[in-house]
Design a protein around this motif. Sequence first.
Motif, mmCIF file in Angstrom:
data_model
loop_
_atom_site.group_PDB
_atom_site.id
_atom_site.type_symbol
_atom_site.label_atom_id
_atom_site.label_comp_id
_atom_site.label_asym_id
_atom_site.label_seq_id
_atom_site.Cartn_x
_atom_site.Cartn_y
_atom_site.Cartn_z
ATOM 1 N N ALA A 364 0.825 -1.212 0.000
ATOM 2 C CA ALA A 364 0.000 0.000 0.000
ATOM 3 C C ALA A 364 0.856 1.257 0.000
ATOM 4 N N HIS A 365 2.146 1.113 0.363
ATOM 5 C CA HIS A 365 3.085 2.236 0.433
ATOM 6 C C HIS A 365 2.620 3.287 1.442
ATOM 7 N N THR A 366 2.137 2.807 2.568
ATOM 8 C CA THR A 366 1.701 3.681 3.659
ATOM 9 C C THR A 366 2.304 3.171 4.962
ATOM 10 N N ALA A 367 2.390 4.057 5.958
ATOM 11 C CA ALA A 367 2.934 3.678 7.257
ATOM 12 C C ALA A 367 1.971 4.067 8.356
ATOM 13 N N GLU A 368 1.899 3.242 9.395
ATOM 14 C CA GLU A 368 1.047 3.492 10.550
ATOM 15 C C GLU A 368 1.849 3.265 11.822
ATOM 16 N N PRO A 369 1.582 4.078 12.878
ATOM 17 C CA PRO A 369 2.235 3.812 14.161
ATOM 18 C C PRO A 369 1.596 2.624 14.861
ATOM 19 N N SER A 370 2.363 1.967 15.717
ATOM 20 C CA SER A 370 1.865 0.821 16.461
ATOM 21 C C SER A 370 2.528 0.788 17.831
ATOM 22 N N ALA A 371 1.802 0.288 18.814
ATOM 23 C CA ALA A 371 2.378 0.083 20.141
ATOM 24 C C ALA A 371 3.211 -1.189 20.192
ATOM 25 N N GLY A 372 3.202 -1.966 19.138
ATOM 26 C CA GLY A 372 3.984 -3.194 19.081
ATOM 27 C C GLY A 372 3.298 -4.312 18.342
ATOM 28 N N ALA A 373 1.983 -4.193 18.143
ATOM 29 C CA ALA A 373 1.263 -5.216 17.395
ATOM 30 C C ALA A 373 1.483 -5.034 15.896
ATOM 31 N N VAL A 374 1.640 -6.154 15.190
ATOM 32 C CA VAL A 374 1.764 -6.157 13.731
ATOM 33 C C VAL A 374 0.726 -7.143 13.232
ATOM 34 N N THR A 375 -0.317 -6.649 12.591
ATOM 35 C CA THR A 375 -1.430 -7.520 12.229
ATOM 36 C C THR A 375 -2.037 -7.090 10.905
ATOM 37 N N ALA A 376 -2.624 -8.016 10.194
ATOM 38 C CA ALA A 376 -3.251 -7.706 8.910
ATOM 39 C C ALA A 376 -4.330 -8.726 8.609
ATOM 40 N N GLU A 377 -5.344 -8.277 7.904
ATOM 41 C CA GLU A 377 -6.331 -9.175 7.325
ATOM 42 C C GLU A 377 -5.792 -9.619 5.975
ATOM 43 N N VAL A 378 -5.543 -10.908 5.829
ATOM 44 C CA VAL A 378 -4.848 -11.413 4.651
ATOM 45 C C VAL A 378 -5.789 -12.296 3.840
ATOM 46 N N PRO A 379 -5.912 -12.039 2.536
ATOM 47 C CA PRO A 379 -6.808 -12.861 1.723
ATOM 48 C C PRO A 379 -6.319 -14.292 1.580
ATOM 49 N N ALA A 380 -7.193 -15.175 1.122
ATOM 50 C CA ALA A 380 -6.809 -16.558 0.854
ATOM 51 C C ALA A 380 -5.635 -16.599 -0.112
ATOM 52 N N HIS A 381 -4.685 -17.496 0.157
ATOM 53 C CA HIS A 381 -3.497 -17.654 -0.678
ATOM 54 C C HIS A 381 -2.788 -16.310 -0.871
ATOM 55 N N GLY A 382 -2.724 -15.535 0.204
ATOM 56 C CA GLY A 382 -2.161 -14.201 0.092
ATOM 57 C C GLY A 382 -1.174 -13.886 1.191
ATOM 58 N N ALA A 383 -0.623 -12.694 1.122
ATOM 59 C CA ALA A 383 0.343 -12.256 2.120
ATOM 60 C C ALA A 383 0.312 -10.746 2.232
ATOM 61 N N ALA A 384 0.521 -10.263 3.449
ATOM 62 C CA ALA A 384 0.823 -8.850 3.680
ATOM 63 C C ALA A 384 2.326 -8.752 3.903
ATOM 64 N N MET A 385 2.930 -7.666 3.419
ATOM 65 C CA MET A 385 4.358 -7.467 3.638
ATOM 66 C C MET A 385 4.578 -6.086 4.233
#
Length: 398
Positions: A364-385
């Motif tokens: 997505a070429h975007t950045a978000e702050p986090s307290a430490g959690a790294v999570t994503a909704e990932v489609p079937a046969h897919g990946a978030a990077m």
Amino acid sequence: MRSALGSTAALAVIIAALLFAPPSARPDTPLDNGLALTPVLGWNDWNAFGCAVDDALIRETADAMVSSGMAAAGYEYVTIDDCWSLRTRDDDGDLVADPVRFPAGMKALADYVHGKGLKIGIYSSAGLTTCAGYPASLGHEVRDATLWASWGIDYLKYDNCGNTGGTPGEERFAAMRDALVATGRPIVFAVCNWGVDSVRVWGPSTGNSWRTTGDITDDWTTVMAILDAQPAWAARSRPGAWNDPDMLEVGNGLTDTEARAHFSLWALLNAPLLAGNDLRSMTEGTRTTLTNTEVVAVDQDWGGRQGTRIADHGDQEVWAKPMSDGSTAVVLLNRADTAATVSTTAGALGLPAAPAYSVRDLWAHTAEPSAGAVTAEVPAHGAAMVRVSTSTTRPGEL
């Protein structure tokens, strides 16, 4: 078969310590030819064309590599695979390029590719015949290397077919290594012996890359099977000497979602990224995947160790790679046939304690702050990077 690593905090700490500790002293020495200090980026004709290769295809592919933006993204090698020669050597014992397929000859073709600012590769095998039955290079190493150097070849893919005499792989591939070095021309040496014959031991001192498995095909099951074999090889990889899980199937039979996951994972593995599709007619989705410079940058960065799997929750996995700037590249993989949430934490990734972290989505070429959690909704046969780093911006702050 994959091992179930579990999800306890203690196990995550152990895995992170193993992944991010400095590499231990290794008994082998990388091939010192000064080449492939980052993984090779390029294209090979085999996956899409098989034996249907000729001069026009290679010239048009070189053109497309430039016009598509792939060259600007770092791709530079245009490689001819099997079936390029006649079925017999000439009276002097030299390989002869098929005059029907390559009427201008290989030197002229190499000059054309070089004129595009690119490099050219060729193929042979460490046996009497190639995999398609053409004459190969066992016993002809010096003659063939000298011929390729005279043509201006920059890369050799060296296969493992035709070894009817049973000569050990280390000996056969070392003979070609030495012949290439003796030419005085910088020629990247890609060992393609399918991960057999103890190449894990001698590969780093013999080739700039070495195959870790059998051949890839353009289906999700095979891509995942090859992926599962990679953690055992991770410690062998370093600049100038790379594990090779085989060429990319992006733009062939995979869906765009599968192709993006495949590309993300191969980049995390510091794999040579060799496109295997028809660059002349690829879709915009395929072009966008192959030219994602943020993902390519992960592949080209050496942070001390190749990426590997650090958590396995069945069909949901976490893969991570330390980056040279102190950040960590992460692939959240969903192998299942339905969408799923995939998560990890900065601590599990081996990042130091910090008031906040930045999580940059490399697709997505975007950045978000986090307290430490790294999570994503990932489609079937897919990946978030993503790429996770420490930050001074806390969640909720502008």
